[in-house]
Design a protein around this motif. Sequence first.
Motif, PDB file in Angstrom:
ATOM      1  N   ASP A   1       0.832  -1.208   0.000  1.00  0.00           N
ATOM      2  CA  ASP A   1       0.000   0.000   0.000  1.00  0.00           C
ATOM      3  C   ASP A   1       0.863   1.253   0.000  1.00  0.00           C
ATOM      4  O   ASP A   1       0.626   2.208  -0.755  1.00  0.00           O
ATOM      5  CB  ASP A   1      -0.919  -0.030   1.233  1.00  0.00           C
ATOM      6  CG  ASP A   1      -2.066   0.962   1.119  1.00  0.00           C
ATOM      7  OD1 ASP A   1      -2.456   1.289  -0.017  1.00  0.00           O
ATOM      8  OD2 ASP A   1      -2.565   1.411   2.163  1.00  0.00           O
TER       9      ASP A   1
ATOM     10  N   GLU B   1      -6.311  -3.135   9.065  1.00  0.00           N
ATOM     11  CA  GLU B   1      -7.408  -2.173   9.174  1.00  0.00           C
ATOM     12  C   GLU B   1      -7.093  -1.090  10.193  1.00  0.00           C
ATOM     13  O   GLU B   1      -7.298   0.111   9.950  1.00  0.00           O
ATOM     14  CB  GLU B   1      -8.691  -2.917   9.545  1.00  0.00           C
ATOM     15  CG  GLU B   1      -9.936  -2.053   9.555  1.00  0.00           C
ATOM     16  CD  GLU B   1     -11.187  -2.839   9.906  1.00  0.00           C
ATOM     17  OE1 GLU B   1     -12.225  -2.193  10.156  1.00  0.00           O
ATOM     18  OE2 GLU B   1     -11.127  -4.089   9.953  1.00  0.00           O
ATOM     19  N   GLU B   2      -6.570  -1.506  11.348  1.00  0.00           N
ATOM     20  CA  GLU B   2      -6.292  -0.532  12.409  1.00  0.00           C
ATOM     21  C   GLU B   2      -5.079   0.339  12.082  1.00  0.00           C
ATOM     22  O   GLU B   2      -5.029   1.510  12.457  1.00  0.00           O
ATOM     23  CB  GLU B   2      -6.111  -1.253  13.738  1.00  0.00           C
ATOM     24  CG  GLU B   2      -7.375  -1.899  14.254  1.00  0.00           C
ATOM     25  CD  GLU B   2      -7.595  -1.671  15.735  1.00  0.00           C
ATOM     26  OE1 GLU B   2      -6.649  -1.254  16.415  1.00  0.00           O
ATOM     27  OE2 GLU B   2      -8.730  -1.894  16.203  1.00  0.00           O
TER      28      GLU B   2
ATOM     29  N   ARG C   1      -9.659  -4.865  15.870  1.00  0.00           N
ATOM     30  CA  ARG C   1      -9.801  -5.437  14.542  1.00  0.00           C
ATOM     31  C   ARG C   1      -8.426  -5.848  14.023  1.00  0.00           C
ATOM     32  O   ARG C   1      -7.435  -5.756  14.722  1.00  0.00           O
ATOM     33  CB  ARG C   1     -10.460  -4.415  13.593  1.00  0.00           C
ATOM     34  CG  ARG C   1     -11.870  -4.022  14.017  1.00  0.00           C
ATOM     35  CD  ARG C   1     -12.500  -3.012  13.056  1.00  0.00           C
ATOM     36  NE  ARG C   1     -11.724  -1.799  12.937  1.00  0.00           N
ATOM     37  CZ  ARG C   1     -11.754  -0.805  13.829  1.00  0.00           C
ATOM     38  NH1 ARG C   1     -12.527  -0.893  14.895  1.00  0.00           N
ATOM     39  NH2 ARG C   1     -11.029   0.276  13.649  1.00  0.00           N
TER      40      ARG C   1
ATOM     41  N   ARG D   1      -4.213   1.316   9.138  1.00  0.00           N
ATOM     42  CA  ARG D   1      -4.716   2.337   8.206  1.00  0.00           C
ATOM     43  C   ARG D   1      -5.511   3.413   8.945  1.00  0.00           C
ATOM     44  O   ARG D   1      -5.376   4.603   8.680  1.00  0.00           O
ATOM     45  CB  ARG D   1      -5.590   1.678   7.147  1.00  0.00           C
ATOM     46  CG  ARG D   1      -4.809   0.904   6.095  1.00  0.00           C
ATOM     47  CD  ARG D   1      -5.730   0.097   5.196  1.00  0.00           C
ATOM     48  NE  ARG D   1      -5.000  -0.514   4.084  1.00  0.00           N
ATOM     49  CZ  ARG D   1      -5.488  -1.482   3.317  1.00  0.00           C
ATOM     50  NH1 ARG D   1      -6.716  -1.951   3.547  1.00  0.00           N
ATOM     51  NH2 ARG D   1      -4.771  -1.987   2.331  1.00  0.00           N
ATOM     52  N   GLU D   2      -6.326   2.980   9.906  1.00  0.00           N
ATOM     53  CA  GLU D   2      -7.189   3.925  10.619  1.00  0.00           C
ATOM     54  C   GLU D   2      -6.400   4.858  11.523  1.00  0.00           C
ATOM     55  O   GLU D   2      -6.647   6.076  11.546  1.00  0.00           O
ATOM     56  CB  GLU D   2      -8.222   3.150  11.441  1.00  0.00           C
ATOM     57  CG  GLU D   2      -9.125   4.050  12.282  1.00  0.00           C
ATOM     58  CD  GLU D   2     -10.060   3.264  13.187  1.00  0.00           C
ATOM     59  OE1 GLU D   2     -10.634   3.874  14.117  1.00  0.00           O
ATOM     60  OE2 GLU D   2     -10.217   2.038  12.982  1.00  0.00           O
TER      61      GLU D   2
ATOM     62  N   ARG E   1       1.142   0.861  15.796  1.00  0.00           N
ATOM     63  CA  ARG E   1      -0.318   1.047  15.903  1.00  0.00           C
ATOM     64  C   ARG E   1      -0.707   1.413  17.327  1.00  0.00           C
ATOM     65  O   ARG E   1      -1.516   2.317  17.563  1.00  0.00           O
ATOM     66  CB  ARG E   1      -1.053  -0.234  15.484  1.00  0.00           C
ATOM     67  CG  ARG E   1      -2.582  -0.091  15.484  1.00  0.00           C
ATOM     68  CD  ARG E   1      -3.273  -1.324  16.019  1.00  0.00           C
ATOM     69  NE  ARG E   1      -3.024  -1.523  17.434  1.00  0.00           N
ATOM     70  CZ  ARG E   1      -3.744  -0.981  18.414  1.00  0.00           C
ATOM     71  NH1 ARG E   1      -4.748  -0.174  18.160  1.00  0.00           N
ATOM     72  NH2 ARG E   1      -3.431  -1.224  19.690  1.00  0.00           N
TER      73      ARG E   1
END
Length: 562
Positions: free
Chosen positions: A231, A282-283, A278, A285-286, A268
Amino acid sequence: MSKNITGAEYALSKIFSSDFDYEIPPYQRPYAWTTEQAGELFDDLYDFYRHEAEESYFLGSIVLIKEENKPHSKVIDGQQRLTTLTILIAALTSLIEDKEAREECFSYIQEPGKKLQGIPAKPRLALRQRDREFFASTVQALKFDELIELDVATLANESQANIRQNALLLRRKLESRFDDEDKIISFGIFLMTRCFLVAVTSPSQQSAFRVFSVLNNRGLDLLPSDLIKADAIGKISESQRESFNDKWEEIEVETGREGFNDLLTYIRMIYAKSKAKRALLEEFREHVISEVTKPETLINEVITPYADAYLAARDCAYQATKNAGDINQLLYWLNRIDNSDWLPVAIQYIAKFGADSDAVVDFIFRLERLAAKLHICAANINERIERYAQLLQEIESAKSSEIAAVDLSPSESQSFVTAINGNVYYLTARRRNYLILRVDSFLTDGAAKYDHSVLTIEHVLPQTVEIDSEWERSWPDIEARERWTHRLANLVPLTQRRNSSASNFEFERKKTAYFGGRSGVSSYVLTTQVLHEPVWTPEVLEKRQANLVALCKECWKLDVSC
């Protein structure tokens, strides 16, 4: 007979129904979940119940040897969850007085039997043979008051101790969270209708084990770090992409593939300051990518400095012209703790203030003290995450290297000393070993390292005193024996496997034939001190205990009265 492997998602009301009759085969390991895992499961369920009014909660998967249309199910994977969920449902049932609701809830624990279907009445889950009767006669019979009265020292094994502790913990948590029966029943409805497990079944033992192996050993499948890399690198201009890709891969080589994934997990946490709910991708990215929008900035200003700090903390490889030895020794002890929840804090602090070795040595000393307290006092993962989140928040906003949140509060210090001064043998093996080896290191000015492949903690005064023995003459007072047997002063580390026949040797023989070994000396100062004692009496232990507790208070700088 069909050899098909099938998998389906079932609500707990189905999992604990006549469709399944669970048996834990004798070759499975014992029930090993402690109050940490059981408490974490409950806290996660309760948090989801409070904040997600309609969503379903996924509890993972279980693997069973089971023929189609036959309830008998040998559990290949999932016994820890099935056992803990049974304990939770039993605890919930024990708190319900309404007859109809209680009977329904009890039916999820015990099969009431169906004569016309040839189904006998019996518990839905049968543990391994050595723990089966204990589990059935206490938890599955809702005998929680009897569990409270049981002396853990009388239990047959650690599995039964875990069952008892988890049963009492889960019942206490239910009582503290729900103040009336309707709320308890509401939580029960959530458990049975909105919580799901995937049951993977096969009639063949060979194929069931193959499924278990695939689920638990996926080789080099894509990790979240691989997807995050794709990504990030994909968004960099083509002219710079190769150089950033090389930088990323260089970090991955230094940390190791799994280590790099761990690093992203810690990053993170540094950004989110909360327990993950999660998947990492996903986390990340968030919480991270949403804050650091440019991939070049992510690699240069986040991942690279945090990777350097991570390697220094993980590998005890901090470098400086002074204090490096002391810092790395403290990091060595932090790495002996059986969780890595402290690592994001160390990473963030070293990345921000690492150039000041005076500040780092002071902070890491306080961090090791905090981590040791949480470890020895059995703080669960939610308690640890909450405590470390306070540090991350303060470090993030700090203008100077002084971080107050790393210090123990007076109540934390008091509970730490109370644990040190208590029956430490009852701590789990990793907590007990950490404390005893840390105390031994204090006796060597903290310079010792312990990498023995075998570590045994042995009682000097034996747990069982034989009639007419020297021990009975030295220790005629049973209450005094009970008071001192499992405390720090009476425990010594050995670098040999436990010799059951030596446990009850008379003191002189025990010293020369067991504690001193063939060489007559010990690798541990705690044990050597015992070798120098001419007698082992209550007076000796009282003085030794006072000295060891005082040593811990001095070396960890615990300012408490007792």
